[in-house]
Design a protein around this motif. Structure first.
Motif, PDB file in Angstrom:
ATOM      1  N   GLU A  44       0.064  -1.605  -5.301  1.00 59.60           N
ATOM      2  CA  GLU A  44       1.347  -0.870  -5.023  1.00 59.60           C
ATOM      3  C   GLU A  44       2.498  -1.622  -6.668  1.00 59.60           C
ATOM      4  O   GLU A  44       2.813  -0.279  -6.806  1.00 59.60           O
ATOM      5  N   GLN A  45       1.543  -2.363  -6.832  1.00 54.31           N
ATOM      6  CA  GLN A  45       2.817  -2.945  -8.473  1.00 54.31           C
ATOM      7  C   GLN A  45       2.680  -1.288  -9.737  1.00 54.31           C
ATOM      8  O   GLN A  45       2.841  -0.926  -9.877  1.00 54.31           O
ATOM      9  N   ALA A  48       4.186   1.277  -8.170  1.00 51.52           N
ATOM     10  CA  ALA A  48       5.494   1.544  -8.985  1.00 51.52           C
ATOM     11  C   ALA A  48       5.759   2.051 -10.136  1.00 51.52           C
ATOM     12  O   ALA A  48       6.632   2.713 -10.734  1.00 51.52           O
ATOM     13  N   ARG A  55       9.446  -1.129  -5.756  1.00 56.01           N
ATOM     14  CA  ARG A  55       8.304  -1.302  -5.046  1.00 56.01           C
ATOM     15  C   ARG A  55       8.393  -1.601  -3.654  1.00 56.01           C
ATOM     16  O   ARG A  55       7.391  -0.703  -2.880  1.00 56.01           O
ATOM     17  N   GLY A  56       9.591  -1.168  -3.314  1.00 62.61           N
ATOM     18  CA  GLY A  56      10.337  -1.007  -1.352  1.00 62.61           C
ATOM     19  C   GLY A  56       9.705   0.482  -1.293  1.00 62.61           C
ATOM     20  O   GLY A  56       9.562   0.308  -0.333  1.00 62.61           O
ATOM     21  N   THR A  58       7.945   2.581  -2.396  1.00 60.90           N
ATOM     22  CA  THR A  58       6.830   2.646  -2.574  1.00 60.90           C
ATOM     23  C   THR A  58       5.994   2.091  -1.471  1.00 60.90           C
ATOM     24  O   THR A  58       4.874   3.117  -0.895  1.00 60.90           O
ATOM     25  N   ARG A  59       6.305   0.792  -1.272  1.00 59.15           N
ATOM     26  CA  ARG A  59       5.856   0.256  -0.124  1.00 59.15           C
ATOM     27  C   ARG A  59       5.792   1.699   1.139  1.00 59.15           C
ATOM     28  O   ARG A  59       5.492   1.353   2.158  1.00 59.15           O
ATOM     29  N   GLU A  60       7.282   1.839   1.380  1.00 57.03           N
ATOM     30  CA  GLU A  60       7.499   2.509   2.527  1.00 57.03           C
ATOM     31  C   GLU A  60       6.916   4.103   2.383  1.00 57.03           C
ATOM     32  O   GLU A  60       6.176   4.290   3.376  1.00 57.03           O
ATOM     33  N   LEU A  62       3.775   4.357   0.897  1.00 55.42           N
ATOM     34  CA  LEU A  62       1.842   4.003   1.724  1.00 55.42           C
ATOM     35  C   LEU A  62       2.320   3.120   2.470  1.00 55.42           C
ATOM     36  O   LEU A  62       1.130   3.790   3.493  1.00 55.42           O
ATOM     37  N   GLN A  63       3.004   2.941   3.802  1.00 57.66           N
ATOM     38  CA  GLN A  63       3.453   2.625   4.676  1.00 57.66           C
ATOM     39  C   GLN A  63       2.923   3.822   6.326  1.00 57.66           C
ATOM     40  O   GLN A  63       2.644   4.475   7.381  1.00 57.66           O
ATOM     41  N   GLU A  66      -0.316   5.614   6.369  1.00 56.12           N
ATOM     42  CA  GLU A  66      -1.675   4.504   7.465  1.00 56.12           C
ATOM     43  C   GLU A  66      -1.188   5.359   8.423  1.00 56.12           C
ATOM     44  O   GLU A  66      -2.256   5.427   8.841  1.00 56.12           O
ATOM     45  N   ARG A  73      -4.896  -0.739   5.836  1.00 55.90           N
ATOM     46  CA  ARG A  73      -5.027  -1.305   5.269  1.00 55.90           C
ATOM     47  C   ARG A  73      -6.422  -2.443   5.849  1.00 55.90           C
ATOM     48  O   ARG A  73      -6.400  -2.802   7.307  1.00 55.90           O
TER      49      ARG A  73
END
Length: 235
Positions: A44-45, A48, A55-56, A58-60, A62-63, A66, A73
Protein backbone atom coordinates in the motif's frame (compact mmCIF):
# COMPACT_ATOMS: atom_id res chain seq x y z
CA UNK A 1 -4.95 6.15 -19.55
CA UNK A 2 -2.40 7.83 -17.29
CA UNK A 3 0.85 5.91 -16.69
CA UNK A 4 1.08 4.08 -13.38
CA UNK A 5 4.46 5.76 -12.85
CA UNK A 6 3.09 9.29 -13.22
CA UNK A 7 2.11 10.93 -9.90
CA UNK A 8 -1.42 12.22 -9.64
CA UNK A 9 -1.82 15.81 -8.55
CA UNK A 10 -3.23 16.25 -5.07
CA UNK A 11 -6.78 17.56 -5.42
CA UNK A 12 -8.71 19.54 -2.86
CA UNK A 13 -10.71 17.58 -0.28
CA UNK A 14 -13.98 17.97 -2.19
CA UNK A 15 -12.39 16.07 -5.09
CA UNK A 16 -11.09 13.19 -2.97
CA UNK A 17 -13.63 10.74 -4.39
CA UNK A 18 -12.47 11.62 -7.91
CA UNK A 19 -8.91 10.86 -6.81
CA UNK A 20 -9.95 7.47 -5.44
CA UNK A 21 -11.70 6.70 -8.72
CA UNK A 22 -8.59 7.67 -10.71
CA UNK A 23 -6.38 5.39 -8.63
CA UNK A 24 -8.97 2.60 -8.73
CA UNK A 25 -9.08 2.60 -12.54
CA UNK A 26 -5.30 2.62 -12.90
CA UNK A 27 -4.65 -0.18 -10.39
CA UNK A 28 -7.59 -2.08 -11.86
CA UNK A 29 -6.12 -1.92 -15.37
CA UNK A 30 -2.67 -2.81 -14.09
CA UNK A 31 -4.10 -5.97 -12.49
CA UNK A 32 -6.23 -6.91 -15.50
CA UNK A 33 -3.30 -6.53 -17.90
CA UNK A 34 -0.93 -8.49 -15.66
CA UNK A 35 1.37 -5.56 -14.86
CA UNK A 36 0.66 -6.43 -11.24
CA UNK A 37 1.12 -10.18 -11.43
CA UNK A 38 -1.52 -12.63 -10.12
CA UNK A 39 -0.75 -13.62 -6.54
CA UNK A 40 1.78 -10.82 -6.03
CA UNK A 41 1.79 -8.92 -2.75
CA UNK A 42 0.40 -5.39 -2.79
CA UNK A 43 2.39 -2.80 -0.89
CA UNK A 44 0.00 0.00 0.00
CA UNK A 45 2.79 2.44 0.87
CA UNK A 46 4.64 1.73 -2.38
CA UNK A 47 1.48 2.38 -4.39
CA UNK A 48 0.84 5.63 -2.54
CA UNK A 49 4.40 6.77 -3.26
CA UNK A 50 4.10 5.79 -6.92
CA UNK A 51 1.04 8.00 -7.30
CA UNK A 52 2.48 10.76 -5.13
CA UNK A 53 -0.49 10.79 -2.77
CA UNK A 54 -1.39 9.82 0.79
CA UNK A 55 -2.25 6.27 1.78
CA UNK A 56 -5.92 7.11 2.50
CA UNK A 57 -7.17 7.24 -1.11
CA UNK A 58 -4.98 4.25 -2.00
CA UNK A 59 -6.52 2.23 0.83
CA UNK A 60 -10.04 3.15 -0.33
CA UNK A 61 -9.22 2.06 -3.89
CA UNK A 62 -7.85 -1.27 -2.66
CA UNK A 63 -11.01 -1.84 -0.62
CA UNK A 64 -13.08 -1.40 -3.78
CA UNK A 65 -10.79 -3.78 -5.65
CA UNK A 66 -11.42 -6.35 -2.91
CA UNK A 67 -15.15 -6.04 -3.53
CA UNK A 68 -14.47 -6.60 -7.24
CA UNK A 69 -12.42 -9.71 -6.29
CA UNK A 70 -9.34 -8.40 -8.09
CA UNK A 71 -7.58 -8.13 -4.73
CA UNK A 72 -7.76 -10.60 -1.84
CA UNK A 73 -6.75 -9.90 1.74
CA UNK A 74 -5.19 -12.85 3.56
CA UNK A 75 -4.98 -12.83 7.38
CA UNK A 76 -1.42 -12.28 8.67
CA UNK A 77 -0.21 -11.90 5.08
CA UNK A 78 -1.92 -8.80 3.70
CA UNK A 79 -3.38 -7.83 0.34
CA UNK A 80 -2.47 -9.74 -2.81
CA UNK A 81 -3.55 -9.64 -6.44
CA UNK A 82 -6.13 -12.34 -7.16
CA UNK A 83 -4.72 -15.63 -8.40
CA UNK A 84 -6.05 -17.13 -11.62
CA UNK A 85 -7.37 -20.65 -11.03
CA UNK A 86 -9.34 -23.13 -13.15
CA UNK A 87 -11.84 -23.65 -10.34
CA UNK A 88 -12.69 -19.96 -10.03
CA UNK A 89 -12.72 -19.58 -13.81
CA UNK A 90 -15.37 -22.30 -14.11
CA UNK A 91 -17.45 -20.82 -11.27
CA UNK A 92 -17.29 -17.41 -12.91
CA UNK A 93 -18.29 -18.67 -16.35
CA UNK A 94 -21.15 -20.80 -15.00
CA UNK A 95 -22.73 -17.72 -13.45
CA UNK A 96 -21.92 -15.58 -16.46
CA UNK A 97 -23.54 -18.06 -18.85
CA UNK A 98 -26.80 -18.04 -16.92
CA UNK A 99 -26.98 -14.28 -16.47
CA UNK A 100 -25.83 -13.28 -19.95
CA UNK A 101 -28.10 -15.85 -21.55
CA UNK A 102 -30.97 -14.14 -19.73
CA UNK A 103 -29.70 -10.69 -20.72
CA UNK A 104 -29.59 -11.77 -24.35
CA UNK A 105 -33.15 -13.10 -24.23
CA UNK A 106 -34.36 -9.81 -22.73
CA UNK A 107 -32.40 -7.79 -25.30
CA UNK A 108 -34.14 -9.67 -28.12
CA UNK A 109 -37.45 -8.48 -26.67
CA UNK A 110 -36.52 -4.98 -25.54
CA UNK A 111 -33.69 -3.63 -27.67
CA UNK A 112 -34.41 -0.22 -29.18
CA UNK A 113 -33.79 0.66 -32.81
CA UNK A 114 -30.90 2.92 -31.77
CA UNK A 115 -29.32 0.23 -29.59
CA UNK A 116 -29.60 -2.30 -32.41
CA UNK A 117 -27.94 0.11 -34.83
CA UNK A 118 -25.11 0.62 -32.35
CA UNK A 119 -24.71 -3.14 -31.94
CA UNK A 120 -24.50 -3.66 -35.71
CA UNK A 121 -21.99 -0.82 -35.96
CA UNK A 122 -19.82 -2.35 -33.24
CA UNK A 123 -19.94 -5.75 -34.94
CA UNK A 124 -18.86 -4.23 -38.24
CA UNK A 125 -15.99 -2.44 -36.46
CA UNK A 126 -14.89 -5.70 -34.86
CA UNK A 127 -14.87 -7.46 -38.22
CA UNK A 128 -12.92 -4.62 -39.86
CA UNK A 129 -10.41 -4.43 -37.00
CA UNK A 130 -9.87 -8.18 -37.12
CA UNK A 131 -9.23 -8.03 -40.87
CA UNK A 132 -6.54 -5.39 -40.23
CA UNK A 133 -4.98 -7.35 -37.40
CA UNK A 134 -5.93 -4.68 -34.88
CA UNK A 135 -5.70 -5.71 -31.20
CA UNK A 136 -8.88 -3.83 -30.19
CA UNK A 137 -11.05 -6.95 -30.06
CA UNK A 138 -8.47 -8.91 -28.10
CA UNK A 139 -8.22 -6.16 -25.51
CA UNK A 140 -11.59 -4.43 -25.15
CA UNK A 141 -13.84 -5.11 -28.12
CA UNK A 142 -15.40 -8.36 -26.91
CA UNK A 143 -16.26 -6.76 -23.58
CA UNK A 144 -17.83 -3.78 -25.42
CA UNK A 145 -20.06 -6.18 -27.36
CA UNK A 146 -21.31 -7.89 -24.22
CA UNK A 147 -21.77 -4.56 -22.43
CA UNK A 148 -24.11 -3.34 -25.16
CA UNK A 149 -26.28 -6.45 -24.98
CA UNK A 150 -26.44 -6.28 -21.18
CA UNK A 151 -27.48 -2.62 -21.38
CA UNK A 152 -30.11 -3.48 -24.00
CA UNK A 153 -31.65 -6.03 -21.61
CA UNK A 154 -33.11 -3.12 -19.66
CA UNK A 155 -32.68 -5.01 -16.38
CA UNK A 156 -30.84 -2.88 -13.84
CA UNK A 157 -30.02 -5.76 -11.50
CA UNK A 158 -28.46 -7.78 -14.31
CA UNK A 159 -26.46 -4.73 -15.34
CA UNK A 160 -25.17 -4.12 -11.82
CA UNK A 161 -24.30 -7.78 -11.21
CA UNK A 162 -22.51 -8.31 -14.52
CA UNK A 163 -20.94 -4.94 -15.29
CA UNK A 164 -20.45 -3.73 -11.76
CA UNK A 165 -19.29 -7.08 -10.38
CA UNK A 166 -18.33 -10.05 -12.50
CA UNK A 167 -16.81 -8.26 -15.45
CA UNK A 168 -13.74 -6.90 -13.68
CA UNK A 169 -12.47 -10.36 -12.77
CA UNK A 170 -13.68 -11.75 -16.10
CA UNK A 171 -11.57 -9.18 -17.98
CA UNK A 172 -8.51 -10.30 -16.02
CA UNK A 173 -8.99 -13.91 -17.13
CA UNK A 174 -9.76 -12.96 -20.72
CA UNK A 175 -6.93 -10.49 -21.13
CA UNK A 176 -4.28 -12.81 -19.74
CA UNK A 177 -5.59 -16.18 -20.98
CA UNK A 178 -7.16 -15.74 -24.44
CA UNK A 179 -5.39 -17.36 -27.38
CA UNK A 180 -4.82 -15.52 -30.66
CA UNK A 181 -7.13 -17.92 -32.56
CA UNK A 182 -10.22 -17.19 -30.47
CA UNK A 183 -11.25 -13.75 -31.92
CA UNK A 184 -11.96 -15.17 -35.41
CA UNK A 185 -14.48 -17.68 -34.06
CA UNK A 186 -15.84 -15.30 -31.44
CA UNK A 187 -16.74 -12.59 -33.95
CA UNK A 188 -18.54 -15.13 -36.16
CA UNK A 189 -20.51 -16.15 -33.04
CA UNK A 190 -21.23 -12.48 -32.32
CA UNK A 191 -22.80 -12.06 -35.77
CA UNK A 192 -25.18 -14.99 -35.22
CA UNK A 193 -26.16 -13.57 -31.82
CA UNK A 194 -26.93 -10.13 -33.28
CA UNK A 195 -28.96 -11.71 -36.09
CA UNK A 196 -31.09 -13.58 -33.52
CA UNK A 197 -31.59 -10.41 -31.44
CA UNK A 198 -32.54 -8.42 -34.56
CA UNK A 199 -35.06 -11.11 -35.48
CA UNK A 200 -36.58 -10.92 -31.99
CA UNK A 201 -35.88 -14.62 -31.39
CA UNK A 202 -35.22 -14.56 -27.65
CA UNK A 203 -34.86 -18.33 -27.26
CA UNK A 204 -32.26 -18.61 -30.03
CA UNK A 205 -30.40 -15.50 -28.88
CA UNK A 206 -30.08 -16.88 -25.35
CA UNK A 207 -28.98 -20.29 -26.61
CA UNK A 208 -26.32 -18.80 -28.89
CA UNK A 209 -24.99 -16.60 -26.10
CA UNK A 210 -24.67 -19.54 -23.71
CA UNK A 211 -22.84 -21.55 -26.39
CA UNK A 212 -20.60 -18.57 -27.10
CA UNK A 213 -19.68 -18.23 -23.43
CA UNK A 214 -19.01 -21.96 -23.12
CA UNK A 215 -16.63 -21.81 -26.08
CA UNK A 216 -14.89 -18.87 -24.41
CA UNK A 217 -14.63 -20.81 -21.14
CA UNK A 218 -13.04 -23.80 -22.83
CA UNK A 219 -10.55 -21.60 -24.66
CA UNK A 220 -9.67 -19.60 -21.56
CA UNK A 221 -9.30 -22.73 -19.41
CA UNK A 222 -6.98 -24.36 -21.94
CA UNK A 223 -4.79 -21.27 -22.12
CA UNK A 224 -4.76 -20.89 -18.31
CA UNK A 225 -3.64 -24.50 -17.91
CA UNK A 226 -0.85 -23.93 -20.43
CA UNK A 227 0.34 -20.80 -18.61
CA UNK A 228 0.18 -22.59 -15.24
CA UNK A 229 2.25 -25.48 -16.61
CA UNK A 230 4.82 -23.06 -18.06
CA UNK A 231 5.09 -21.21 -14.75
CA UNK A 232 5.51 -24.48 -12.85
CA UNK A 233 8.31 -25.52 -15.20
CA UNK A 234 10.12 -22.23 -14.59
CA UNK A 235 9.80 -22.56 -10.83
Amino acid sequence: MQSLKTPIENPSSDKNQTLVEQILVQIQESIIRGELRPGSKINEQALAEKYGISRGPTREALQQLERQRLVVRIPHVGARVATLTVEELNDLYELRSTLEGMACELAAKRISEQQLEQLWALLEKQEADLARGDSYFQQDGDVDFHYQIIQASGNRHLQETLIGGLYHLLRMYRYQCTSSSRPVRAIAEHRRIVEAIAAGDAELAGLLMRRHIEQGRQNTQQRLQQLTAQQSAVN
